[in-house]
Design an enzyme around this catalytic site. Sequence first.
Site, PDB file in Angstrom:
ATOM      1  N   SER A 107       0.775  -1.183  -0.039  1.00 13.17           N
ATOM      2  CA  SER A 107       0.136  -0.147   0.061  1.00 13.17           C
ATOM      3  C   SER A 107       0.979   1.390   0.028  1.00 13.17           C
ATOM      4  CB  SER A 107      -1.086  -0.014   1.259  1.00 13.17           C
ATOM      5  OG  SER A 107      -1.957   0.781   1.153  1.00 13.17           O
ATOM      6  N   ASP A 214      -9.946  -4.663  -4.558  1.00 10.73           N
ATOM      7  CA  ASP A 214      -9.398  -3.691  -3.618  1.00 10.73           C
ATOM      8  C   ASP A 214     -10.096  -2.400  -3.816  1.00 10.73           C
ATOM      9  OD1 ASP A 214      -7.453  -1.909  -2.393  1.00 10.73           O
ATOM     10  OD2 ASP A 214      -6.012  -2.905  -3.033  1.00 10.73           O
ATOM     11  N   HIS A 243      -8.090  -5.479  -0.293  1.00  9.86           N
ATOM     12  CA  HIS A 243      -6.608  -4.780  -0.117  1.00  9.86           C
ATOM     13  C   HIS A 243      -5.463  -5.303   0.199  1.00  9.86           C
ATOM     14  CE1 HIS A 243      -4.118  -1.351  -0.326  1.00  9.86           C
ATOM     15  NE2 HIS A 243      -4.080  -1.214   0.883  1.00  9.86           N
TER      16      HIS A 243
END
Length: 267
Positions: A107, A214, A243
């Site tokens: 991320s 996601d 995610h």
Amino acid sequence: MADAREHVLAGTRGPLHVREWPHERPRYLALLVHGYGEHIGRYEEVAGVLREHGAAVLGPDHAGHGRSAGERVLVEDFEDLVTDVHAVAGLARAAHPGVPLVMVGHSMGGLVAARHAQRHRGALAALVLSGPVIGAWELPRRLLALDEIPDTPISPAALSRDPAVGAAYAADPLVWHGPMKRPTVEAFARTLRTVREGGDVGPLPVLWLHGDDDRLVPLAGSRVGVERLGGRLTERIYSGARHEVFHETNRDEVFADLLRFLDGVLP
């Protein structure tokens, strides 16, 4: 993991907490770079998988995250996080000189890891990006257009189809559950541009992992950035995954793909 070690380094914004999952004679070094609002303690399982595979594993709590110093989730310049991560790489290399280094960024950590690969070309043996904030991520633009950033925390259900993951995240006192801060959102926008304009990473082997459901960092936006970053790209897109693919219900498949990639690129 019982034998994990703790280090404190002098970070760019104060003391930097680093966790190490040691290996006496590692085949490679793995540096984990966590995402926004969380901390390195959430990576115990992936660290265990990598160590079992022959790696010495390290990862910091970013400034303003976890046990590291700094105002919570305030990142005024992502270049500082890149510098901190590079210092952790130095710690690993000092303990195990000559051992190849793999960086795994999730991320926001994917943004930091990608920028590290640009700033320190040739330093990594491989780069792994999980749900990376890179390319055409629209959230900063939308938030900066508002007079006030809303207090809308990340939904635990957006992380994984495994409800236990969301429940642990919601109960974790080291996770930030408040709103994003405007200087951090501005820094995201700047660094997305910096990485976009920072050039490719040459022949570096790159593994991109992403869930096609996601909703925090949508697949299509990340593809723009990953393809621009270049490298010898391998991608794995997981149907229905959200995610955090390392915490997903199919994480055994994800770990198998990760280890297969590393076996193919490491000496």
